[in-house]
Each structure stands twice: as structure tokens, then as C-alpha cells.
Design an enzyme around this catalytic site. Structure first.
Site, short mmCIF file in Angstrom:
data_model
loop_
_atom_site.label_atom_id
_atom_site.label_comp_id
_atom_site.label_asym_id
_atom_site.label_seq_id
_atom_site.Cartn_x
_atom_site.Cartn_y
_atom_site.Cartn_z
N SER A 35 0.80 -1.22 0.00
CA SER A 35 0.00 0.00 0.00
C SER A 35 0.83 1.27 0.00
O SER A 35 0.32 2.34 -0.29
CB SER A 35 -0.92 0.00 1.21
OG SER A 35 -0.16 -0.03 2.38
N HIS A 59 -5.34 -4.90 -0.41
CA HIS A 59 -5.51 -3.90 -1.47
C HIS A 59 -5.73 -4.52 -2.83
O HIS A 59 -6.11 -3.84 -3.76
CB HIS A 59 -4.28 -2.99 -1.52
CG HIS A 59 -4.18 -2.07 -0.35
ND1 HIS A 59 -4.70 -0.81 -0.35
CD2 HIS A 59 -3.64 -2.26 0.88
CE1 HIS A 59 -4.48 -0.25 0.82
NE2 HIS A 59 -3.84 -1.11 1.59
N LYS A 75 -11.72 -2.11 1.64
CA LYS A 75 -11.30 -1.35 0.47
C LYS A 75 -12.27 -1.53 -0.68
O LYS A 75 -13.22 -0.77 -0.80
CB LYS A 75 -9.88 -1.75 0.10
CG LYS A 75 -8.87 -1.10 1.04
CD LYS A 75 -8.16 -2.03 1.95
CE LYS A 75 -7.40 -1.28 3.02
NZ LYS A 75 -6.91 -2.12 4.06
C1 LIG Z 1 -2.01 -5.14 3.87
C2 LIG Z 1 -3.05 -4.75 4.85
N1 LIG Z 1 -3.53 -5.67 5.71
C3 LIG Z 1 -4.46 -5.37 6.62
C4 LIG Z 1 -4.98 -4.09 6.71
C5 LIG Z 1 -5.98 -3.76 7.78
O1 LIG Z 1 -7.25 -3.78 7.30
P1 LIG Z 1 -8.44 -3.04 8.06
O2 LIG Z 1 -8.35 -1.62 7.66
O3 LIG Z 1 -9.66 -3.70 7.53
O4 LIG Z 1 -8.26 -3.26 9.51
C6 LIG Z 1 -4.53 -3.12 5.85
C7 LIG Z 1 -5.08 -1.79 5.95
O5 LIG Z 1 -4.74 -0.75 5.76
C8 LIG Z 1 -3.55 -3.44 4.89
O6 LIG Z 1 -3.07 -2.52 4.06
#
Ligand SMILES: Cc1ncc(COP(=O)(O)O)c(C=O)c1O
Ligand SMILES: Cc1ncc(COP(=O)(O)O)c(C=O)c1O
Lengths: 472, 532
Positions: free
Chosen positions: B289, B317, B349
Site C-alpha cells: 500500500s 488492497h 477497500k
Molecule cells: C495489507 C493490509 N492488511 C491489513 C490491513 C488492515 O485492514 P483493516 O483496515 O480492515 O483493519 C490493511 C489496511 O490498511 C492493509 O493494508
């Protein structure tokens, strides 16, 4: 000869002159080395130059990993969980049977409340469902700010911070403050979320016996002696006591007044987990501080989830800004996760409105708790564990059958007997291998203001009957 | 790490546009990065140096009460306690972050769709506090939210369905999956997710972050080895730490680094005892990300098969955002989902909802149902959220009888290529894969972080800017998230404004000499080891 002695004195003076520099360099290297040993743990693996490429390949060929997961028997109780059809309200359909709900933490009955639902709906039509971002990146909505404000006002603290998941609240808050080398005094019965937060913090843990202030003081005294030996370390070692208002695992209340005395005597900060006591204890549902009439500023941090009394989702921490604001950059579950869906924040705000408008609701809940608590006393073979004013308490076997597995089966038989007769109950579930101090198996009875007196009486009578039927 | 290698001036930079490996890839893998120009790197370090000096100066002035101190302070009664924060702990926050913090946490008051409304706020005390003016900055073009498929909507089939479920079920659940919180809705969702992913079974959790941090400990433990990409998300890192396994970190998306770790691990076994590892788990993400890169999945799968390791893929993502029908990075590369042992992803997302999932074989899911920390201790997912996921997922799958979902997936791919292509042409340094809807634009210098965020908002465009510690210290960047909901007109407006601001702030650093990510130098002799 002259030159030789000249050289000698020259060397000597020079050596003397150089000595501090040597020292500095040597000490510098030593310190760097120690720091490296202490912190980085970065090192090269021993090269196994004795192995040829072919031997290495053979090792790789031969290596057989364990399976990713061990097999789970189909009989495992966790695989045969209850399925609820429709909403988990006061009337609940469990595995196809309609029952009165004595299992969900919906203490104030706000789950089915029309006002709460409407608030959520209005919010949904304004903001949609998800937030598509963490708080930092356009995931902060005006309703989040409002909810934080309202929670702070409700609890009469300076500031509140919300999380999108109840479990992640205290589990993120603890490691935001307590780091490697710090000291945490924690009750043996602390819930799993606290345990995970402690593990993430990598702090040194000292467990005291459940609600045993003498035992806690013993540990604090020990530490005091330790500190005197090493005052320099003591000056930078933060210390915390972590307790729950009402314990999830026992239904007992923490002796907060005594804890406060210890706090100031030994200069230890107190973190208080109030998921069960928030919206339950005290005249206005403010929790255990109100119950004991304690100034809330004496508690360094209070955390609770919004998934029980408020019947929404998420959690919050509150306290002085000096403490709470730190989490906005250091609370992992706050910074690195999408924020709470606005409709759930709106539901929580409406639930707070209802709580503020109807402070009677807390005394009603208390009466109901006491009623069923009293009636469940004296079942032969079973004991009631937990305060009489706790809306979630435990029924344990007076005497274990010898193995946890058969105890669990026996309790499940009692539950099934009740479910067949329209009372829905559940055992308190734990991960046997992951709990630091595994609580004994129990049925967790949950009281809600929606339960009528007849229903409470019926549940108590039925449990008695089921126990008689299965234990004798 | 200070990424000093960025300073190395490589006179003979080779240009590789496509890095393919042994025919594993069925499609071109266009991923490149451009080295930080040396002058920029030097100036960036100088910038931080000056900021740090001023920080010390101002801390000194605050100490002597010459400058007003805005910090909240400890209670009088507790002044003799061990300080809650070490002085240096908040140095960065106080002296660097505070100057530009208006670029973060901007509150919005509408759907986070293609456009959103931002609450106007001003600070009269250099960002220590904010005042809301009561005005709303309307219709800001949203280049910041992770709304890849445009399912952040307050009307339409998803919102309607969620509304209906809210009326029936209410907002919460008030129990865990193992006690009284497994609703019919959850079961329905899990079946659908399994079908969507093409795996045998799936389970869902209320928070994406917790999906990682509360399930990895069920899959690995003492005596196991976790190999983790250096840029993995905090939740994966936390999960790995809580598991008690040994963790080793490989260079970002660098298959040589990963292979070396795998080989060494099996040949040497555990430290000291040389006992063989119980199992090896590789943690990677689909799209990173902050970097915009796509995992080299075909190579990772080849390695994991060769070395009998297990693969945990976080598609936070990439699910919905990649692949011809939105099934994520596995479909993007035309691979078999059963080759990935643990398929993890989030609903926050592409689905415009909240929560996370894990998919895989039946045995895996049976084990997780009984051993996941989340299933046993955390409240289950809110029913309206579940419904939003069900309807948006069905829409992507075409189960609603329309091609809306499919069209959006296509639109996103088109928008992504268009937006990235135009930015590169303008002369910005853009990181990541040509197909990744996460588009990092390099800013480098700390002063430009705040300037870019503010200038863009002035022009009615909401962007995300990130700096240290989320990125290496000199690689501050802006990050755009392309959405299927963006129209070409919106993207053109955004591009025009970005270009203008780029000229204003002199951000067009590119010399059009991209180097594939694989060629980023890596130091192969050391790696991190955590054993607690
Ligand atoms: C790779 C990754 N895993 C997990 C998450 C966490 O997800 P959530 O926002 O649903 O808690 C994110 C969130 O930004 C992420 O980028
Ligand atoms: C699979 C396997 N076999 C054999 C060995 C050899 O162990 P040692 O020669 O250290 O006893 C190892 C190394 O640790 C190993 O991983």
C-alpha cells in the site's frame, strides 16, 4: 642512551595524553557492542561451509515440515457452534429453536431499539457503509468526532478515542504506553485482550492473584526493594497496574479504592478495562469509578468496548488528553486500520442518548441481576461465581468430574436441556492452550433489562432442573 | 534504515522495462522504480538536519519557558511518577509532525466516494489545536480513499440491502462467533467468500487488522519460522510477533533474498540447536500500500513449492482491484488459488465495508474456527456490514444479473493505466506496478509533504501524503488511490492540478530512467532475527 630515555618519556607522555582518547574509543566500541547485543539481535547465521552444495540440496530435499494445521476432530465443540437465525434479540432462534436470550451481552436491550436502528439508517443514507480508509487518511468522519466528544462527556473525562473493534482497543492501548523493560502488574483473571496487549508490549509481567490486594502489595514491595538496588533503572521503568472493572472471566468487581491507595503509595499507573461495567455500574452507568464514587481522573486510562451495553461495534479509551492523545499516533489498531463505519458510530451515539435520558435503566438491570442471582443459589453440584449486581456471571461445577473435556460435556448437556425448553445459554469459551490462567469451564448467564421477572424465574428454575437432571 | 544506497550514483543505469523470470509470468510484469537523484537525497537529508536542529532549539526554548508549550501535561499529583513518555519519544511528533499535521486526519462529512466534502478547519496555534469554521469544502475530488471499485455509496443496491438488514437485525451482535454470535448472515457471507475466492472454505472477521494479528498466532508458534517482506503491514508484523515464531525479514519483493533465507533456514535449522524448523510460513501482500508494487507471486509460489514452505497472502488492497474479474492477485497472474495456503484479505477497500477474511482448505478453516483468537474472543461482524459485502461481492461476480461489477473492475484497470501513464509522462517519479491502483508520487523533502497536501486541497483535491516512519526517511511521498468511480474528467482535472503543483514545488524529478525493483541493491549478509 639519551635518545632512548627521551623516546621513553616521549612515549609515556604521549601515551598519557592519548589515554582518554583510547578509553573513549574503547568504551564507545563496547557500548556500541552492548547496544547491538541488546537491541538489534542482528547477526549472521553460522556459515556451514563444511557442507557442499549437494549436501545442502539433500537437506532441503529431506526436510519435511509439519502440516500447516493439525487435524481437528469433527466432534470438537468449537466446530459445533450455535447458529442464530435472524436477529440475536431478546427472542432468539438458536439452531432452529425459539428461545429467550440469556447469552448475548445486550444488557440494556439496545440492539433492537428502534431509535438506535433509525440513527444507524440515517447515517447509512448519509455516509454509506464503509469508511475506505484509516483515521489519518480521510477515514475521520464528523460522527467519529461527535462520538468521541460524547463519550468523553459521558465519562466526564477530557478526551476519548474510538477504535473500530472492541478487542483491539485495550490490546492496542497497552503497548502504546508500556514498552520493553517496563513493568506491568496484572490480575491473573485478566481477559484475553489484555493478555494479548501485554504480549505485544514485551513488558515484564507480574501476575497477582485474582483481586488479592495483599498479593499485589507483596509484588509491589518486592519491586520497591529491587528499585533500591538499581535506582537508575527504576527512574525510567514505567509501571502499570492493569485490572478490569467487572471481570469477564469471573464476574467479580475489582477493589478499586484499595487499588488507588496502592497506586499512590507505590506510584504505579492504573489502566482499567470496563467492557462489562461501562453502561452497567453506577447511578448513570459510568462504570466502576461511579460505583465506588471515585474521581475518574485518578484512573490513568479507562477502556471499554461498545459491543455490550451500547450494542454497537468497536471500543474506546478515555482519560486525560495527556494520556489519551498519545494513542492517535501510537495505537496500532487505531492508526493502521480502517475507521469505524459511521453508521455504527451513529448507533453508539443514539445508545448514549438513551442511556442519558433513562438513568433508571441501570437500577432496573441491577434488580434483575440480583433476582436471578439469588434464585440460582444453592443448586446442588453447582456454584454461582460473580457479583450479584453483575449482568454476566458464571455457573461452575462444584466438583470437577476429573477432566475438562467431560466437564464441558456435562455443562453442555445442561445448556441443551435449557435450550430445548426455550432458554438460550452458552458456555464461556476459551482457547485452552493460549490462556495464561485458564478459567474453569462455566455457563455464562447474561442478564438483560428485556427479560421479564417471569422469564428470569423460569430460567433459574430450569437451570436448577437441568442440573438435577444431569448431575445426579 | 537510512537507505544510503539511494545515494549511490550509478552512472551506467540499465533500463529494464520488463523483468520476466523463466516463463513463470503469463503477462508482462512492468514494475520499476527510479533511484533517488543524488542531489535530491542530499538536500532531503539536509532538510531533516535543519528541522532537527530547530527542534532542539525550540525544545530548549520551551524548557526555559521562552516559547509557549502547548503540550498537555502530567497531573500535579503524578509529577513524581516515572514519566509516561521519554523526552525523545515525542521529539519527532512535537517538532516535525506538528508543523504539517493539517495534512492528516482531515474530517469529512459525506460518502467517501469519487468526491467528498471536507470540514474546514484552521489552527491559530501552529497546528496544536484546530478550530472548525463550520464551513464545508464541497465536492473535493477524492484521491485518498481506498474505494477501488466505487462501492462506497449511500444509495443503490448495496446500501438498500444494508438498510433492510439494519431494520431487521440492528447494528451490533453482542456476542462472539463461538458463543451466541454466529448469525445466518455470517454463514451466508462465508459461503460466498469461499466461492468468490475459489477456495474450499472461508471465515470472516470484524476487522482486517485483527484478521492478521489474531490468526497468524494460530498458524505458527515456537520452533516455526516466519519469513516476512520488509514492507509488510503492521498487522502482519504484529501477528507474527504474537505467534512466538522466529521472524526473518526479506528485502521487498526480492526473490533472491527470499530464496536465500529459505535455503539457509532449511540447511541450518534453528539457531544453536540446529533442530529442523517445524514449518516455514511466508508472509506477503498482494499490492503493497505504500509502494504500489505487486507481489511477484508466480516466483513466490515456485519458491514455496520448492522449499515446502507455506504461503500467507494478504490481499487487502488487491482483492477486487486486480485480475480480469476482480479476484485479486492470484487471478491477475492466472494462478491457482489452491497454491496459496492462506488467502487473506479485507473488506474495507474494494467492498466499501469493514472486516477481513481468510480462505483456504477445509482443514485450515476447521482449525481456525476452533483456534482463531478472533472467533473465540471478539464480537462478530455487524449484520449491515455483512450485507454490504454480500451485495457488493455478488455484484462483482455478476450474480445480480448485471455487468455493473465487471464494468467497474475494467474501469479501474483503465483508470489506473491512464492515471499512471500521464503522471509518468509529466516527469514525476512514480513507484510501483503499472497495474496497481495505488500510485505513490515521490516528494522526498519534508517541507514538500505539507506543501503538497495543502496546495492540493486548495485546488479541491484530497490527497494522502506520507513520510517517515511510514516510509524510509528520504522517501516521503504522496499516494493516490485510483477508483472505478473516478470519471475521465475528474482524473483530468486532478492531473492538471497535480502537474501545476508539481511545477510550483519542483516535484518533476524524473530523468526517465527507471530500474526494475529487482535491481535495488540489497545487503545479503545480514537479516533480522526476533525470538520472543
Ligand atoms: C495489507 C493490509 N492488511 C491489513 C490491513 C488492515 O485492514 P483493516 O483496515 O480492515 O483493519 C490493511 C489496511 O490498511 C492493509 O493494508
Ligand atoms: C533437516 C535437517 N537435517 C539435518 C540437520 C543437521 O543438523 P546437525 O548437523 O546440526 O545435527 C539439519 C540442521 O539443522 C536439518 O535442518
Amino acid at each position: 642512551l639519551r635518545t632512548f630515555s627521551d623516546l621513553n618519556t616521549m612515549l609515556e607522555t604521549q601515551f598519557l595524553f592519548l589515554a582518554p582518547a583510547y578509553h573513549l574509543i574503547l568504551e564507545g566500541i563496547l557500548i556500541l557492542w552492548i547496544v547491538r547485543l541488546l537491541f538489534s539481535k542482528t547477526y549472521k547465521l553460522q556459515e556451514r561451509s563444511d557442507l557442499t552444495e549437494k549436501e545442502k540440496e539433500e537437506l532441503i530435499e529431506e526436510w519435511q515440515p509439519e502440516p500447516l494445521v493439525p487435524p481437528v476432530s469433527k466432534e470438537h465443540p468449537a466446530l459445533n457452534y450455535n447458529i442464530v437465525s435472524g436477529p440475536p434479540n431478546h427472542k432468539i432462534v438458536v439452531n432452529g429453536k425459539e428461545c429467550i436470550n440469556f447469552a448475548s451481552f445486550n444488557f440494556l436491550g439496545l440492539l433492537a431499539n428502534e431509535r438506535v436502528k433509525n440513527a444507524a439508517l440515517t447515517s447509512l443514507r448519509k455516509y454509506g457503509v464503509g469508511t475506505c480508509g484509516p483515521r489519518g487518511f480521510y477515514g475521520t468522519f464528523d460522527v467519529h468526532l461527535e462520538l468521541e466528544d460524547r463519550l468523553a462527556k459521558f465519562m466526564r473525562t477530557e478526551e476519548a478515542i474510538i477504535y473500530s473493534y472492541g478487542f483491539a482497543t485495550i490490546a492496542s492501548a497497552i503497548p502504546a504506553y508500556s514498552k520493553r523493560g517496563d513493568l506491568v502488574f496484572v490480575d491473573e483473571s485478566a481477559c484475553f485482550a489484555i493478555q494479548k496487549g501485554l504480549q505485544a508490549s514485551r513488558s515484564n509481567l507480574k501476575y497477582f492473584k485474582h483481586n488479592d490486594m495483599a498479593d499485589l502489595e507483596r509484588l509491589l514491595k518486592e519491586q520497591e526493594a529491587e528499585d533500591q538496588k538499581n535506582p537508575r533503572k527504576a527512574r525510567v521503568t514505567r509501571r502499570f497496574i492493569i485490572v478490569e472493572g467487572l471481570y469477564m472471566n469471573t464476574g467479580n468487581i475489582c477493589p478499586l479504592p484499595e487499588l488507588l491507595k496502592l497506586k499512590y503509595k507505590y506510584k504505579v499507573r492504573i489502566f482499567l478495562e470496563e467492557s462489562l461495567s461501562f453502561g452497567v455500574l453506577g447511578e448513570h452507568g459510568q462504570g466502576v469509578t461511579e460505583h465506588f464514587g471515585i474521581n475518574i481522573d485518578d484512573i490513568d486510562l479507562i477502556s471499554a468496548n461498545m459491543e455490550n451495553s451500547l450494542a454497537s461495534v468497536g471500543g474506546f479509551c478515555c482519560g486525560r488528553s495527556f494520556v489519551i492523545d498519545h494513542q492517535r499516533l501510537s495505537g496500532q489498531g487505531y492508526c493502521f486500520s480502517a475507521s469505524l463505519p459511521p453508521m455504527l458510530a451513529s448507533a453508539a451515539i443514539e445508545a448514549l442518548n438513551i442511556m442519558e435520558e433513562n438513568p433508571d435503566i441501570f437500577s432496573v438491570l441491577r434488580e434483575k441481576c440480583q433476582r436471578i442471582h439469588n434464585m440460582l443459589q444453592g443448586i446442588s453440584g453447582m456454584k454461582v461465581v460473580g457479583e450479584s449486581f453483575s449482568p454476566a456471571f458464571h455457573l461452575q461445577l462444584e466438583k470437577s468430574t476429573g477432566s475438562r473435556e467431560s466437564d464441558v460435556k456435562l455443562l453442555q448437556a445442561i445448556i441443551d436441556y435449557c435450550t430445548d425448553r426455550q432458554i438460550a445459554l452458552t458456555q464461556a469459551r476459551y482457547l485452552d492452550k493460549d490462556e495464561k490462567f485458564l478459567p474453569p469451564p462455566s455457563i455464562r448467564v447474561v442478564v438483560s433489562v428485556e427479560q421479564t421477572e417471569e422469564e428470569l424465574d423460569k430460567a433459574a428454575a430450569l437451570i436448577k432442573e437441568a442440573a438435577q437432571h444431569n448431575l445426579h | 534504515s537510512l537507505h544510503l544506497h539511494g545515494l549511490q550514483f550509478n552512472a551506467q543505469r540499465q533500463v529494464h522495462y520488463i523483468a520476466q523470470n523463466g516463463g513463470l509470468y503469463k503477462r508482462p510484469f512492468n514494475e520499476s522504480f527510479e533511484e533517488t537523484p543524488m542531489l535530491v537525497a542530499v538536500l532531503t537529508y539536509m532538510g531533516y538536519g535543519i528541522l532537527t536542529l530547530f527542534g532542539y532549539l525550540r525544545d530548549f526554548l520551551r524548557e526555559w519557558k521562552i516559547e509557549k508549550c502547548h503540550n498537555a501535561t502530567e497531573r500535579e499529583e503524578q509529577k513524581d511518577f516515572v514519566p509516561l513518555y521519554q523526552d525523545f519519544e515525542n521529539f519527532y511528533t512535537r517538532n516535525l509532525y506538528m508543523r504539517i499535521r493539517d495534512s492528516w486526519n482531515r474530517p469529512i462529512c459525506s460518502v467517501p466516494g469519487a468526491r467528498f466534502d471536507v470540514l474546514e478547519r484552521i489552527s491559530y496555534d501552529y497546528n496544536w489545536t484546530f478550530n472548525y469554521t463550520g464551513k464545508v469544502i464541497q465536492d473535493v475530488i477524492n484521491m485518498g480513499s481506498y474505494n477501488y471499485l466505487g462501492f462506497a455509496e449511500s444509495f443503490g443496491i448495496c446500501a438498500d440491502a444494508a438498510a433492510e438488514v439494519t431494520e431487521k437485525y440492528g447494528a451490533g451482535v453482542c456476542s462472539t462467533r463461538q458463543e451466541m454470535g454466529s448469525l445466518d448472515k455470517h454463514e451466508e457471507l462465508e459461503e460466498l467468500v469461499a466461492q468468490f475466492l475459489g477456495v474450499e472454505a472461508a471465515m470472516t472477521f470484524g476487522m482486517g487488522f485483527a484478521t492478521n494479528s489474531m490468526n497468524i498466532p494460530a498458524l505458527a508458534g515456537k520452533g516455526c519460522l516466519i519469513l516476512s517482506d520488509e514492507l509488510n503491514h503492521a498487522s502482519l508484523v504484529l501477528g507474527a510477533r504474537l505467534s512466538g515464531a522466529t521472524i526473518r525479514v526479506f528485502k521487498h519483493n526480492n526473490m533472491q533474498s527470499l530464496e536465500k533465507l529459505l535455503k539457509d533456514a532449511i540447511v541450518h535449522g534453528q539457531p544453536r540447536t540446529h533442530r529442523p524448523w517445524k514449518k516455514i510460513l511466508i508472509l506477503v501482500e498482494g499490492i503493497y500500500s505504500m509502494e504500489g508494487s505487486i507481489v511477484r507471486l508466480p516466483e513466490v509460489i515456485a519458491l514455496k513449492k520448492k522449499y515446502k514452505a507455506y504461503l500467507y497472502l494478504d490481499e487487502a488492497h488487491s482483492i477486487g482491484a486486480l485480475g480480469p474479474s476482480g479476484r485479486g492477485v492470484v487471478e491477475y497472474f492466472g494462478l491457482d488459488p489452491m497454491d496459496v495456503d492462506i488467502m487473506m484479505g479485507t473488506f474495507t477497500k474494494s467492498f466499501g465495508a469493514a472486516g477481513g477474511y481468510i480462505g483456504g482448505r477445509k482443514e485450515l478453516l476447521a482449525y481456525l474456527r476452533s483456534h482463531s483468537h478472533s472467533a473465540v474472543y471478539a464480537t462478530s461482524m455487524s449484520p449491515p456490514i455483512v450485507e454490504q459485502i454480500i451485495t457488493s461481492m455478488k455484484c462483482i461476480m455478476g450474480k445480480d444479473g448485471t455487468t455493473i461489477g465487471q464494468d467497474r473492475v475494467q474501469q479501474l484497470a483503465e483508470n489506473t493505466r491512464y492515471f499512471r501513464g500521464r503522471l509518468k509522462k509529466m516527469g514525476f517519479i512514480i513507484y510501483g506496478n503499472d497495474d496497481s491502483p495505488v500510485v505513490p508520487l515521490m516528494l522526498y523533502m519534508p517541507a514538500k509533504i505539507g506543501a503538497f497536501g495543502r496546495e492540493m486541497l486548495k485546488r479541491n483535491i484530497g490527497v494522502v501524503v506520507v513520510g517517515f516512519p511510514a516510509t524510509p526517511i528520504i522517501e516521503s511521498r504522496a499516494r493516490f488511490c485510483v477508483s472505478a468511480a473516478h470519471t475521465k474528467e475528474m482524473l483530468d482535472v486532478a492531473l492538471k492540478e497535480i502537474s501545476e503543483v508539481g511545477d510550483l514545488l519542483q516535484l518533476k524529478y524524473s530523468r526517465h530512467k527507471p530500474v526494475p525493483l529487482l535491481d535495488r541493491p540489497f545487503d545479503e549478509t545480514t537479516y533480522e532475527e526476533t525470538e520472543d
